[in-house]
Each structure stands twice: as C-alpha cells, then as structure tokens.
Design an enzyme around this catalytic site. Structure first.
Site, PDB file in Angstrom:
ATOM      1  N   ARG A  55       0.910  -1.220  -0.055  1.00  0.00           N
ATOM      2  CA  ARG A  55      -0.063   0.077  -0.061  1.00  0.00           C
ATOM      3  C   ARG A  55       0.888   1.077   0.036  1.00  0.00           C
ATOM      4  O   ARG A  55       2.173   1.158   0.052  1.00  0.00           O
ATOM      5  CB  ARG A  55      -1.186  -0.077   1.028  1.00  0.00           C
ATOM      6  CG  ARG A  55      -0.896  -0.833   2.458  1.00  0.00           C
ATOM      7  CD  ARG A  55       0.304  -0.240   3.146  1.00  0.00           C
ATOM      8  NE  ARG A  55       0.171   1.040   3.513  1.00  0.00           N
ATOM      9  CZ  ARG A  55       1.151   1.954   3.622  1.00  0.00           C
ATOM     10  NH1 ARG A  55       2.595   1.617   3.617  1.00  0.00           N
ATOM     11  NH2 ARG A  55       1.022   3.380   3.789  1.00  0.00           N
ATOM     12  N   ALA A  61       0.773   5.352  -1.697  1.00  0.00           N
ATOM     13  CA  ALA A  61       0.474   5.832  -2.966  1.00  0.00           C
ATOM     14  C   ALA A  61       1.601   5.464  -3.973  1.00  0.00           C
ATOM     15  O   ALA A  61       1.367   4.751  -5.262  1.00  0.00           O
ATOM     16  CB  ALA A  61       0.225   7.346  -2.975  1.00  0.00           C
ATOM     17  N   ASP A  64      -1.961  11.222  -0.745  1.00  0.00           N
ATOM     18  CA  ASP A  64      -2.317  10.219  -1.995  1.00  0.00           C
ATOM     19  C   ASP A  64      -2.993  10.786  -3.263  1.00  0.00           C
ATOM     20  O   ASP A  64      -2.842  10.195  -4.054  1.00  0.00           O
ATOM     21  CB  ASP A  64      -3.621   9.229  -1.552  1.00  0.00           C
ATOM     22  CG  ASP A  64      -2.958   8.210  -0.415  1.00  0.00           C
ATOM     23  OD1 ASP A  64      -2.895   8.788   0.901  1.00  0.00           O
ATOM     24  OD2 ASP A  64      -2.507   7.320  -0.722  1.00  0.00           O
TER      25      ASP A  64
HETATM   26  O1  MRU Z   1      -4.420   2.997   2.660  1.00  0.00           O
HETATM   27  P1  MRU Z   1      -2.970   3.307   2.600  1.00  0.00           P
HETATM   28  O2  MRU Z   1      -2.116   2.730   3.601  1.00  0.00           O
HETATM   29  O3  MRU Z   1      -2.439   2.988   1.163  1.00  0.00           O
HETATM   30  O4  MRU Z   1      -2.733   4.744   2.732  1.00  0.00           O
HETATM   31  C1  MRU Z   1      -1.483   5.309   2.334  1.00  0.00           C
HETATM   32  C2  MRU Z   1      -1.534   6.897   2.678  1.00  0.00           C
HETATM   33  O5  MRU Z   1      -2.462   7.466   3.354  1.00  0.00           O
HETATM   34  C3  MRU Z   1      -0.111   7.460   2.900  1.00  0.00           C
HETATM   35  O6  MRU Z   1       0.070   8.639   3.842  1.00  0.00           O
HETATM   36  C4  MRU Z   1       0.081   7.757   1.390  1.00  0.00           C
HETATM   37  O7  MRU Z   1       0.071   7.139   0.436  1.00  0.00           O
HETATM   38  C5  MRU Z   1       1.562   8.715   1.319  1.00  0.00           C
HETATM   39  S1  MRU Z   1       2.632   7.518   1.124  1.00  0.00           S
HETATM   40  C6  MRU Z   1       4.280   7.699   0.744  1.00  0.00           C
END
Ligand code: MRU
Length: 324
Positions: free
Chosen positions: A45, A47, A221
C-alpha cells in the site's frame, strides 16, 4: 535500507505488509491477478508503491499473454484514491499505444520505479529546510520504505533529519483501523535506529497542546490543483489541530501524486472500505457484530491548512500547474 518491492526479471517480490510487525515475510507475484489481489488486500500500500506495483503488473500481464488494455482496466479497479496508480497505468498505456515491445514496456516500469526512488531522496533533502533543531515530528500512517520503492516521503524527511542530527523524536499515530503507523512506521523507524513513540490517534491534541510537537509531516495520496489533498483518515484532524496550536503542518509527496485533472479536493474519490475492518481488531469484535460502522480510508485536507508541500522539486506552494 530495506526494500519493499523488487522486480526479478519475470516476477515481482514484495514484503507482505499484512504480516508485519510479527513477520518480515516476502511474497512473489507472478501474475496480474497476484498484483491486483496484493493491492486490494493491502499486502502492499502507499500511493507511490501502488503505482510502481501496477506498472510491473502490466508487464506481468504482457508476459502472461493477456490483453494489456484489459489488464490496465483490471488494475485501475484495485483502489480508487491514490492517483499514482492511475498515472502509472496511463504511462504504461502510452508505451502500449505506441506499439512498444516487451523491452520497452519493462523499461517504462523500471523508469517509473527509479523516478520514485530518486524523488524520495530529493524529498528528504528538501524537507531538511523546514525541520528545526531537536525536532519532535508527529506523523500518521506509513510513508516510508513500505509506501514507496525508496526511503519514503514524510519519512524520507525524518531519515534525513535523523542522519544530520536534527531529529529529537517521532510520534507515530497508530492509524486505525489498518494500523499502518503502529505496525509499519514504528517497525521501520526502530529498524533504522530512529527514536519513535507510538501514540493512539486521539492523543494528537494533547501532545500539541502540551508543546510536545514542533512539526507535523504527513504523506499524500492525491493532491488537487488548488493544493487540497487526500491522505490517510485522521490527517484532516491533525491539520485542524496543528493550525489551532500554531504548529507547522507539511505534506511530503512526489509530484507524481499531484492530479492536474482536478481543481479541488471535492473531486477526489474517497475509498470506503468494509465496515468489518473497523468493527474488529484482528479476529476480535470490539463492538456488536450487528452494529453499523462507517469506514472512509482517507480524508481531504483543505489547502488553507497546509504550511507547505515538500516535493522532489523543493517546497511547493499551490496552485500547481506542471508536475513533470
Ligand atoms: O491506505 P494506505 O495505507 O494505502 O494509505 C496510505 C497513505 O495514506 C499514505 O500517507 C500515502 O499513500 C502517502 S505514502 C508515501
């Protein structure tokens, strides 16, 4: 530093993040469906990492002899909020539209990964400028080696501040319900010798009110043209609190997370996940089984609450125009 994704020539290997912190377990992904399931099940997971995995997913689909356009459509359905997924798939599609051969498709996936690795390094460097001496940094979710193919975004700044002696400590919010903060951020910071203290999400207010936080840095994201941005649920609360207490609030992101097709945060699709995820901790129900629950995975922070956007191109201010 640990790597959470690696292309092995004809398959992908990733850290299965659902197994952390108990086990650091690697899993091989041999097909598009493996990649799709890994994203949906949150074995990986974050972004930028989702975008890179999807790019290699297209390559796997081509190796499987599948129709690349159908593969792209399948991968687009995995998760809705992080724009990196869609941008990486669009880039892969461009190569396919131009009749690119296998080598060119592989080169594009590798290029997307390399770009993110480099962006992480530069974000870390750029972020140093906003970190005061003896900084106590509060963060949410996981924005480090488990969220990018490199050293991360917000955590890239943490790592650079640690290396240069500017960091006092990190407060990592547990990040209910998937616990990316408790399970992943605490794990990787401890592995790398960074002083980290886990706190429950609802403790952010008292920490700020007691003067225990100098700086908040979070990931993103999807960032709209006007600077509104989606990030892990709870980020908006932090922004409001930080503004109330006069604490600088930054988001750190590669410019691949900026979506120039949308004007404001209202247009960002917010993932709503299964209510079972919030009704249970592990296998154990923490409410009545028949209780109603709501589970938005992300929230949108308005640009007015953001002190600055730490990117590989320096500290940016919206509106954003050209992100390549
Ligand atoms: O649901 P997730 O774990 O994929 O959410 C990730 C986030 O909210 C992070 O803060 C975001 O992707 C930035 S990661 C460099």
């Amino acid at each position: 530093m640990l790597k959470s994704i690696e292309w092995k020539g004809n398959y992908l290997i990733i850290v299965d993040q659902t197994k952390l912190p108990e086990k650091l377990e690697y899993v091989e992904l041999h097909t598009v469906t493996d990649v799709y399931n890994a994203i949906v099940e949150m074995k990986l997971r974050g972004a930028p990492l989702i975008g890179v995995a999807a790019a290699y997913g297209v390559l796997l689909g081509v190796l499987e002899g599948r129709n690349p356009y159908m593969v792209i459509e399948q991968l687009k359905k995995s998760r809705p909020t992080a724009v990196n997924l869609f941008k990486a798939l669009d880039e892969m599609q461009e190569v396919i539209d131009e009749g690119g051969d296998l080598d060119e498709i592989e080169a594009k996936a590798r290029e997307i990964e390399a770009r993110e690795v480099e962006a992480s390094e530069k974000i870390g460097e750029a972020g140093l400028a906003v970190v005061p001496d003896n900084a106590r940094i509060l963060t949410i979710c996981n924005t480090g080696v488990f969220a990018t193919p490199g050293i991360g975004t917000a955590l890239a700044v943490v790592y650079r501040a640690h290396e240069t002696g500017k960091l006092s400590k990190v407060y990592s919010l547990e990040t209910r319900p998937v616990l990316q903060g408790a399970r992943l951020t605490v794990f990787e910071l401890m592995e790398n010798g960074v002083d980290v203290t886990m706190v429950v999400d609802s403790m952010a207010g008292i920490l700020m009110s007691k003067g225990m936080v100098d700086l908040v840095i979070v990931g993103a994201d999807r960032v709209a043209k006007n600077g509104d941005f989606a990030n892990k649920i709870g980020t908006l609360n932090l922004a409001v609190l930080a503004n109330h207490f006069g604490i600088p609030f930054y988001t750190a992101l590669p410019t691949s997370t900026i979506d120039l097709n949308i004007n404001s945060g209202d247009e960002i699709p917010i993932e709503e996940r299964d209510e079972e995820e919030v009704k249970r901790v592990g296998e154990c129900y923490i409410t009545r089984k028949d209780a109603k629950a709501l589970n938005y995975a992300f929230d949108v922070t308005p640009h007015e609450l953001v002190t600055g956007y730490i990117s590989e191109k320096g500290i940016l201010k919206p509106p954003f125009k050209d992100n390549r």
